[in-house]
Design a protein around this motif. Structure first.
Motif, PDB file in Angstrom:
ATOM      1  N   HIS A  98      -9.785 -40.683 -21.109  1.00 24.76           N
ATOM      2  CA  HIS A  98      -8.511 -40.304 -21.702  1.00 24.76           C
ATOM      3  C   HIS A  98      -7.717 -39.415 -20.757  1.00 24.76           C
ATOM      4  N   ILE A  99      -8.448 -38.639 -19.964  1.00 24.02           N
ATOM      5  CA  ILE A  99      -7.828 -37.728 -19.007  1.00 24.02           C
ATOM      6  C   ILE A  99      -8.734 -37.680 -17.770  1.00 24.02           C
ATOM      7  N   THR A 100      -8.126 -37.635 -16.601  1.00 27.06           N
ATOM      8  CA  THR A 100      -8.878 -37.384 -15.375  1.00 27.06           C
ATOM      9  C   THR A 100      -8.251 -36.172 -14.694  1.00 27.06           C
ATOM     10  N   VAL A 101      -9.100 -35.208 -14.405  1.00 27.00           N
ATOM     11  CA  VAL A 101      -8.659 -33.976 -13.749  1.00 27.00           C
ATOM     12  C   VAL A 101      -9.255 -33.966 -12.342  1.00 27.00           C
ATOM     13  N   PHE A 103     -10.427 -32.011  -9.055  1.00 31.42           N
ATOM     14  CA  PHE A 103     -10.842 -30.682  -8.636  1.00 31.42           C
ATOM     15  C   PHE A 103     -11.197 -30.751  -7.163  1.00 31.42           C
ATOM     16  N   ASP A 104     -11.527 -29.614  -6.561  1.00 32.51           N
ATOM     17  CA  ASP A 104     -11.697 -29.531  -5.106  1.00 32.51           C
ATOM     18  C   ASP A 104     -12.582 -30.616  -4.513  1.00 32.51           C
ATOM     19  N   THR A 105     -13.701 -30.931  -5.167  1.00 32.49           N
ATOM     20  CA  THR A 105     -14.648 -31.882  -4.585  1.00 32.49           C
ATOM     21  C   THR A 105     -14.830 -33.140  -5.427  1.00 32.49           C
ATOM     22  N   GLY A 106     -13.869 -33.426  -6.313  1.00 34.61           N
ATOM     23  CA  GLY A 106     -14.065 -34.643  -7.085  1.00 34.61           C
ATOM     24  C   GLY A 106     -13.059 -34.907  -8.181  1.00 34.61           C
ATOM     25  N   PHE A 107     -13.507 -35.782  -9.067  1.00 42.16           N
ATOM     26  CA  PHE A 107     -12.722 -36.273 -10.189  1.00 42.16           C
ATOM     27  C   PHE A 107     -13.519 -35.991 -11.462  1.00 42.16           C
ATOM     28  N   ASP A 108     -12.870 -35.461 -12.481  1.00 46.18           N
ATOM     29  CA  ASP A 108     -13.511 -35.165 -13.752  1.00 46.18           C
ATOM     30  C   ASP A 108     -12.895 -36.060 -14.818  1.00 46.18           C
ATOM     31  N   ASP A 109     -13.645 -37.058 -15.257  1.00 49.00           N
ATOM     32  CA  ASP A 109     -13.192 -37.982 -16.287  1.00 49.00           C
ATOM     33  C   ASP A 109     -13.580 -37.442 -17.658  1.00 49.00           C
ATOM     34  N   VAL A 110     -12.593 -37.326 -18.546  1.00 46.09           N
ATOM     35  CA  VAL A 110     -12.827 -36.795 -19.879  1.00 46.09           C
ATOM     36  C   VAL A 110     -12.625 -37.907 -20.902  1.00 46.09           C
ATOM     37  N   TYR A 111     -13.649 -38.114 -21.724  1.00 48.82           N
ATOM     38  CA  TYR A 111     -13.610 -39.098 -22.796  1.00 48.82           C
ATOM     39  C   TYR A 111     -13.526 -38.371 -24.128  1.00 48.82           C
ATOM     40  N   ILE A 112     -12.707 -38.895 -25.032  1.00 49.93           N
ATOM     41  CA  ILE A 112     -12.553 -38.308 -26.361  1.00 49.93           C
ATOM     42  C   ILE A 112     -13.166 -39.243 -27.382  1.00 49.93           C
ATOM     43  N   VAL A 113     -13.987 -38.656 -28.250  1.00 48.72           N
ATOM     44  CA  VAL A 113     -14.732 -39.414 -29.259  1.00 48.72           C
ATOM     45  C   VAL A 113     -14.447 -38.801 -30.624  1.00 48.72           C
ATOM     46  N   HIS A 114     -14.320 -39.659 -31.633  1.00 46.42           N
ATOM     47  CA  HIS A 114     -14.117 -39.209 -33.011  1.00 46.42           C
ATOM     48  C   HIS A 114     -15.345 -39.580 -33.819  1.00 46.42           C
ATOM     49  N   ASN A 115     -16.012 -38.575 -34.399  1.00 47.62           N
ATOM     50  CA  ASN A 115     -17.153 -38.870 -35.265  1.00 47.62           C
ATOM     51  C   ASN A 115     -17.618 -37.606 -35.974  1.00 47.62           C
ATOM     52  N   THR A 158      -6.673 -26.698 -24.978  1.00 44.79           N
ATOM     53  CA  THR A 158      -5.591 -27.090 -25.886  1.00 44.79           C
ATOM     54  C   THR A 158      -5.231 -28.556 -25.677  1.00 44.79           C
ATOM     55  N   LEU A 159      -5.191 -28.996 -24.418  1.00 47.60           N
ATOM     56  CA  LEU A 159      -4.895 -30.396 -24.113  1.00 47.60           C
ATOM     57  C   LEU A 159      -5.925 -31.331 -24.746  1.00 47.60           C
ATOM     58  N   MET A 160      -7.199 -30.951 -24.730  1.00 43.27           N
ATOM     59  CA  MET A 160      -8.229 -31.798 -25.352  1.00 43.27           C
ATOM     60  C   MET A 160      -7.940 -31.972 -26.848  1.00 43.27           C
ATOM     61  N   PHE A 161      -7.581 -30.887 -27.502  1.00 33.91           N
ATOM     62  CA  PHE A 161      -7.279 -30.955 -28.931  1.00 33.91           C
ATOM     63  C   PHE A 161      -6.021 -31.780 -29.202  1.00 33.91           C
ATOM     64  N   GLU A 162      -5.023 -31.662 -28.344  1.00 31.95           N
ATOM     65  CA  GLU A 162      -3.805 -32.459 -28.500  1.00 31.95           C
ATOM     66  C   GLU A 162      -4.070 -33.929 -28.185  1.00 31.95           C
ATOM     67  N   ALA A 163      -4.848 -34.185 -27.145  1.00 31.57           N
ATOM     68  CA  ALA A 163      -5.129 -35.566 -26.741  1.00 31.57           C
ATOM     69  C   ALA A 163      -5.887 -36.328 -27.818  1.00 31.57           C
ATOM     70  N   ARG A 164      -6.706 -35.638 -28.603  1.00 35.05           N
ATOM     71  CA  ARG A 164      -7.455 -36.331 -29.662  1.00 35.05           C
ATOM     72  C   ARG A 164      -6.513 -36.957 -30.678  1.00 35.05           C
ATOM     73  N   ARG A 165      -5.356 -36.360 -30.859  1.00 36.50           N
ATOM     74  CA  ARG A 165      -4.369 -36.890 -31.817  1.00 36.50           C
ATOM     75  C   ARG A 165      -3.687 -38.141 -31.278  1.00 36.50           C
ATOM     76  N   GLN A 166      -3.643 -38.269 -29.972  1.00 36.02           N
ATOM     77  CA  GLN A 166      -2.988 -39.396 -29.314  1.00 36.02           C
ATOM     78  C   GLN A 166      -3.955 -40.541 -29.047  1.00 36.02           C
ATOM     79  N   SER A 167      -5.225 -40.294 -29.337  1.00 38.38           N
ATOM     80  CA  SER A 167      -6.268 -41.208 -28.897  1.00 38.38           C
ATOM     81  C   SER A 167      -6.864 -41.978 -30.055  1.00 38.38           C
TER      82      SER A 167
END
Length: 173
Positions: A98-101, A103-115, A158-167
Motif C-alpha cells: 500500500h505504501i513504499t518508503v 530509507f538509506d539502505t533500502g525499500f520498506d514495503d507496507v501492507y495493510i490488512v483488515h481483520n 498517522t499515514l498508516m491509519f489514514e491509508a487503511r481507510r483508502q485501502s
C-alpha cells in the motif's frame, strides 16, 4: 546466516546478495516489509519486542516487520514475517504494498490488512515478541511521546491509519 537480495536505486536486482549485519556498499539496497493489521474498531494490532531482542528492545512496534530474505518476493517476506512473529497465515499473492518508503539502505514495503484477530489465537515468537494488543492512533502517538513505542515519525503512523481507510486491505485466511 541470513542473506538479502541486493537491488539498485531503481529496485532492479543486482544479482548479488549481502549478509545481514554487514554494511552494504554504496548504491546497494535491500527490501524490508511491514504489515499493519487493523480491526473493525479502527485499532492497529501492535507488538512489544522482547527485552533481549537487539534493536528497540522492549519497545512496542507496528504489527510486524522484517527483512525480505534472498529468493523471496516482498509479499512472501511479509507473509513469512507475520507467520513467524504472530502465527498468522496470510496470502498477499498478487497484492502490491500500500505504501513504499525509501530509507538509506533500502525499500520498506507496507501492507495493510483488515481483520478482527482474536489476541488469544496469536502464537507469539518467543525470540521476537513479548506481547501483542490492539491500540488506537492516539494511544500509539502517546506511546511514542512516552518513549515506549519505536520512535517512528508521528506522520508515518498517522499515514498508516489514514491509508487503511483508502485501502481494500487484505483479509487474513
Amino acid at each position: 546466516m541470513e542473506y538479502w537480495d541486493i537491488y539498485d536505486a531503481d529496485r532492479c536486482p543486482k544479482n548479488k546478495t549481502a549478509v545481514r549485519g554487514e554494511d552494504l556498499n554504496a548504491g546497494d539496497y535491500h527490501t524490508v516489509v511491514h504489515i499493519c493489521i487493523f480491526n473493525s474498531k479502527g485499532q492497529m494490532l501492535i507488538q512489544k519486542r522482547q527485552p533481549f531482542k537487539k534493536g528497540w528492545s522492549g519497545l512496542w512496534d507496528i504489527t510486524c516487520g522484517g527483512s525480505v530474505l534472498a529468493g523471496e518476493t516482498s509479499q512472501e517476506g511479509a507473509e513469512r514475517e507475520l507467520r513467524e512473529e504472530l502465527g498468522i497465515e496470510l496470502s498477499l499473492k498478487g497484492k502490491r504494498p500500500h505504501i513504499t518508503v525509501n530509507f538509506d539502505t533500502g525499500f520498506d514495503d507496507v501492507y495493510i490488512v483488515h481483520n478482527d484477530i482474536d489476541l488469544d489465537s496469536l502464537k507469539l515468537q518467543y525470540e521476537e515478541v513479548q506481547e501483542a494488543k490492539w491500540a488506537t492512533l492516539e494511544e500509539i502517538l502517546e506511546m511514542i511521546c512516552e518513549g515506549t513505542f519505536i520512535p517512528y515519525f508521528k506522520s508515518f503512523i498517522t499515514l498508516m491509519f489514514e491509508a487503511r481507510r483508502q485501502s481494500d486491505g487484505c483479509i487474513v485466511k
